[in-house]
Design a protein around this motif. Sequence first.
Motif, PDB file in Angstrom:
ATOM      1  N   ASN A 292     -32.246 -25.530  38.548  1.00 47.65           N
ATOM      2  CA  ASN A 292     -32.785 -26.699  38.367  1.00 47.65           C
ATOM      3  C   ASN A 292     -31.761 -27.799  38.780  1.00 47.65           C
ATOM      4  N   ILE A 293     -32.380 -29.167  38.872  1.00 47.20           N
ATOM      5  CA  ILE A 293     -31.439 -30.014  39.455  1.00 47.20           C
ATOM      6  C   ILE A 293     -31.766 -31.140  38.292  1.00 47.20           C
TER       7      ILE A 293
ATOM      8  N   THR B  91     -24.005 -30.177  44.220  1.00 48.23           N
ATOM      9  CA  THR B  91     -24.555 -31.128  44.565  1.00 48.23           C
ATOM     10  C   THR B  91     -24.139 -32.388  43.913  1.00 48.23           C
TER      11      THR B  91
ATOM     12  N   LEU C 215     -32.904 -23.574  45.329  1.00 51.92           N
ATOM     13  CA  LEU C 215     -31.875 -24.372  44.740  1.00 51.92           C
ATOM     14  C   LEU C 215     -30.492 -23.796  44.829  1.00 51.92           C
TER      15      LEU C 215
ATOM     16  N   SER D 193     -25.680 -32.236  49.371  1.00 47.23           N
ATOM     17  CA  SER D 193     -25.290 -30.691  48.966  1.00 47.23           C
ATOM     18  C   SER D 193     -24.188 -30.216  49.719  1.00 47.23           C
TER      19      SER D 193
ATOM     20  N   GLN E 193     -25.516 -26.006  41.619  1.00 50.82           N
ATOM     21  CA  GLN E 193     -27.243 -25.633  41.215  1.00 50.82           C
ATOM     22  C   GLN E 193     -27.306 -24.315  41.653  1.00 50.82           C
TER      23      GLN E 193
ATOM     24  N   LEU F  24     -38.359 -30.946  47.075  1.00 51.25           N
ATOM     25  CA  LEU F  24     -37.147 -31.411  46.505  1.00 51.25           C
ATOM     26  C   LEU F  24     -37.725 -32.579  45.407  1.00 51.25           C
TER      27      LEU F  24
ATOM     28  N   LEU G 293     -38.504 -28.968  40.531  1.00 49.60           N
ATOM     29  CA  LEU G 293     -39.138 -28.377  41.673  1.00 49.60           C
ATOM     30  C   LEU G 293     -40.201 -27.559  41.807  1.00 49.60           C
TER      31      LEU G 293
END
Length: 392
Positions: free
Chosen positions: A189-190, A130, A124, A74, A186, A37, A11
């Motif tokens: 970070n993703i 998510t 996030l 999400s 989350q 995003l 992000l």
Amino acid sequence: MKHRYRIWGWLAVMLLFIGCRQDEIWTGDDPLRMDYLQIEGEIAGAMAVRAVPDNKLTMSYDTFGSGDTIGFFSYHDPNCAKPDRWSHRKGNDDTLYLKNTKLTYSDMGGARKFTSTEVANVALGKFGVTFAYFPFAPKEKMPPNYVKSNGSSLVVPSGSQKGEHYIHIFTEDGHIVDLLTAQKMQYDNINYQFRHRFAMVLLFLGEGFSPDTEGNGKLTVHLTYHVLGAHILRKEIDPFPYEDFPLTVDTVPLDKASEYGFGRSSFTAPRVDDYTLLVGQEPRTVYPVILPAGAKIDYIEVKDKTGKPQRVKPTRGEALTGLEGGWKHPLTIRMEGIAPTVYPHEIIDWNEQHVGEVDKLPGIHSEEQFAAWLEVYNRNADKWEAMTMWQT
């Protein structure tokens, strides 16, 4: 074939990591708030255990490419006050949480990531759980009057339940897609590891059958039910992690298939030559097909060496029922005595490349045994109706 590699992205610039606690309140000055995003990810099991360097099974994904898109969901409204479930016990963010948001993959200057410029200035930690899937399909892919059923006589209109979303699982030519999904709570970070959700069946022809027999350019696999599609459900569960996006394949009985102008109950397995399944094995002809997790195969259409069409069923039904998602299931069609059957091999974890053992079935293992079978076959060719063999 490209080897497994990580597809990294973040992000934008992470200014400061702050741990998430149930009593934390997130404000407009949230230091985790970013500009747009971006998602990083990898495909599990992308490094195949094959001796050949190329991937002949082009129906399966092993890497992402420029322009590929994923769908992103999400659990919470990105602007929710807390990063946990407690402020949404009644699901009051149902209209605001992200639903099938499209993110596009790019490899610009070595920065490999999925990006959405439509989702900006979010923390996030406010997403909660998510869910993402590949390949992306817009809502318009859902057939008109789509229903949920799951194999029983109960049919419920799609979208009748809060937090429910259709997931398209068919390719343009009507095959089952290699659906990749990922889910994560989350906070900072993703970074996803996308996993194969469905089962890959690899059909080989053994004693009594040959890929070179006229009509065996492809095989047809028939299921015991009609597949309509799939859906996910944003729901609260217990215990931890308290939230989930379970995916369900929607099916109806075969006698109800004619009521729907969409879906499939049979699937084509194309012929692929010179395929090496495991290191050290000789290349063979294979017929691959992807089926939903838990699929139940009724029979497989194939012609034996004499040119006679067969509807092959296993002598022990468990070989072709309840196929586990995320695994490759190698099966050999061959003669057992005077009847065709399916011989199961060790299954291979599609996501982790672990090989799991299964029981072996008895059958014909040599040319001499096949010659003896063929003599019996020809002697009784006019009596098939009285034998335990299926004919078309």
